[in-house]
Enzyme design. Structure first.
Site, PDB file in Angstrom:
ATOM      1  CG  HIS A   1      43.492  37.148  36.734  1.00  0.00           C
ATOM      2  ND1 HIS A   1      42.434  36.757  37.790  1.00  0.00           N
ATOM      3  CD2 HIS A   1      43.663  36.674  35.687  1.00  0.00           C
ATOM      4  CE1 HIS A   1      42.044  35.624  36.977  1.00  0.00           C
ATOM      5  NE2 HIS A   1      42.459  35.681  35.502  1.00  0.00           N
TER       6      HIS A   1
ATOM      7  CG  ASP B   1      40.020  37.640  39.474  1.00  0.00           C
ATOM      8  OD1 ASP B   1      41.371  35.939  39.597  1.00  0.00           O
ATOM      9  OD2 ASP B   1      39.926  38.323  39.370  1.00  0.00           O
ATOM     10  CG  HIS B   2      42.013  31.318  38.543  1.00  0.00           C
ATOM     11  ND1 HIS B   2      41.897  31.969  37.703  1.00  0.00           N
ATOM     12  CD2 HIS B   2      43.573  31.065  38.437  1.00  0.00           C
ATOM     13  CE1 HIS B   2      42.801  31.977  36.371  1.00  0.00           C
ATOM     14  NE2 HIS B   2      43.836  31.553  37.288  1.00  0.00           N
TER      15      HIS B   2
END
Ligand code: BG6
Length: 502
Positions: free
Chosen positions: A244, A181-182
């Site tokens: 996010h 999950d960047h």
């Protein structure tokens, strides 16, 4: 950060080598790792995809991708030489065991026994890849490590996420799986933990006694960027909320993780951190009546300011490419979340995200309660601690101070910390996360139970299939969204009140 000397030799294999994410994010991140000294001394990067291509063509594609990337800047030719000479390509049908065997031969032939596989492909392809990796022994750890990074979206529902876990676990142990999950790779997101747990001044206030409510906003002015096919299936809830926004919420709400004493100091294990995040998700009040606590929206035609501040007309969601003419896919959500635990009972978390809002702005506002007695004639607004995640990166604290003069009026003043002012912009999110995977540190990767818990929480909202309410592109979402969140003047959505209007 210079990790070159501590990293073992490794080969990084990218499945989906010519995809959009690979070109925009992964190749620039890998190049920067080489340039910054964060790649092992001996490494290889092998692009794998169905498209027939040669090593030289892939190197040329990579060079073009780097030149187009805003994260790269002027290319350092020495770093490029080192990077490009380690770049290879293999045309592969993902269902072909023979071609996976050829990949294994290539890796071993070049003396690589540590393998990092990056799945930058649609979720429907993960199972096929996992199966072939297992069939050719590319999942074993006999001679070195084998790790697999899996891109988001991790499933499309509770059920599909669970079956994806089952498929992956048939080939890999949980400790080999890195679900990316960047947002967790962003410096400012990691700074949430430093801010909370490396200081003494914030944590005592971080609870229901002092906090009135929390607002988490992930606003984007971008639209679909050519991703209509993907977005139609995903919508904003799967694209942003389940992953996010949930990650931001867990880091804000979690308890301090247990740290263990070792070698004269305390260290934080990946599981300790993830245990606490899971507990937050498990404490979220179930969405038994989604319509009562959430509002969805879909943008209509409108206008968005360009870089020069000039309004440019943009089409509505329904006019976008690959979007069904009567699509009900939401592009905006606002949800009131209750965290039912001792720290947060009664403190609502208002979370929202949307496409085609006036500006790009990701921030978290902790809004404090007012003092018990109002001694001043004109108290302004409640104290706020604002964590700026993107594009501003920093922290600001707002409080009341006396206006110089003979009366006792107050005004809001702000103390600001901005990473940019200090000149220290950290590594890009993907660079950090790929490095962590090479180091074997899974702290910043959601664990199996975390992903399942977040899907379980959001599933009733997905099932409710609420009708999205229209909003004009370039506005702050559906009309009702402001009133929905604002129960009193202290609870006005921060973005409506203080950020530029459309
Ligand atoms: C991605 C979503 O995961 O995150 C995109 O698929 C979104 O729709 C993007 O635009 C936002 O990330 P960032 O880093 O630009 O804030």
């Amino acid at each position: 950060m210079i990790f070159q000397n501590v990293l073992e030799p490794a080969a990084i294999v990218i499945f989906g080598a010519s995809g959009d994410l690979t070109k925009r994010k992964l190749l620039p991140a890998l190049y920067r790792m080489v340039k910054d000294g964060n790649m092992p001394e001996k490494f290889a990067i092998i692009g794998v995809a169905r498209t027939a291509s040669t090593k030289e063509e892939y190197q040329a594609l990579t060079r073009t991708a780097l030149e187009a990337s805003s994260e790269v800047g002027t290319i350092d030719e020495a770093a490029w030489l080192r990077f490009s000479s380690a770049l290879d390509y293999q045309t592969t049908e993902f269902g072909s065991q023979e071609q996976f065997q050829a990949l294994r031969d290539k890796l071993e032939g070049a003396g690589f026994h540590n393998w990092l596989f990056y799945c930058s492909v649609p979720p429907s392809v993960f199972p096929v890849i996992a199966e072939q990796l297992a069939a050719t022994g590319l999942n074993d750890e006999d001679a070195g490590y084998t790790r697999i990074i899996v891109e988001k979206p991790f499933g499309t529902s509770l059920e599909t996420a669970k079956s994806l876990n089952t498929v992956l676990h048939a080939a890999f142990k949980e400790s080999q799986i890195y679900r990316i999950d960047h947002f967790l790779g962003k410096e400012t997101v990691q700074n949430i933990l430093s801010l909370r747990f490396a200081n003494t001044i914030f944590e005592p206030l971080w609870n229901r006694t002092y906090v009135d409510h929390v607002q988490i906003t992930v606003a984007e002015n971008l639209g679909l960027e050519g991703r209509g096919g993907f977005y139609e299936e995903a919508g904003v809830l799967r694209d942003m909320m389940q992953n996010h926004v949930m990650q931001l919420l867990t880091l804000i709400a979690m308890e301090p993780p247990v740290s263990s004493y070792k070698d004269g100091g305390f260290s934080l294990g990946a599981n300790a951190l993830r245990d606490e995040k899971v507990k937050v998700i498990q404490s979220l009040r179930p969405l038994t009546d989604p319509a009562a606590v959430s509002i969805l929206g879909q943008y209509m035609a409108g206008s968005i300011l360009d870089k020069n501040g000039v309004a440019q007309p943009v089409p509505g969601y329904l006019q976008e490419d690959k979007v069904a003419p009567e699509s009900k896919t939401p592009t905006y959500f606002a949800i009131k979340i209750e965290v039912d635990n001792w720290r947060w009972a009664g403190v609502p978390f208002f979370v929202r995200s949307g496409k085609r809002l006036p500006v790009k702005n990701t921030e978290i506002a902790i809004v404090f309660k007012r003092p018990p007695l109002n001694m001043f004639p004109k108290q302004t607004s409640p104290n706020q601690l604002i964590l700026h995640i993107n594009p501003d990166e920093g922290v600001s604290l707002r409080f009341d101070a006396k206006v110089p003069g003979l009366d006792s009026s107050l005004r809001v003043v702000e103390m600001d910390f901005n990473y940019r002012d200090n000149g220290d912009l950290g590594p890009a999110a993907y660079e950090r996360l790929i490095l962590d995977a090479l180091l074997g540190d899974a702290s910043l990767f959601p664990r199996e139970d975390e992903v399942v818990a977040s899907w379980a929480w959001i599933q009733p909202l997905l099932d409710a299939a609420l009708n999205p309410e229209p909003y004009v592109a370039g506005s702050w979402g559906p009309n009702r969204a402001g009133a929905f969140i604002g129960e009193s003047s202290d609870r006005l959505p921060r973005v409506w009140r203080e950020l530029p209007a459309s």
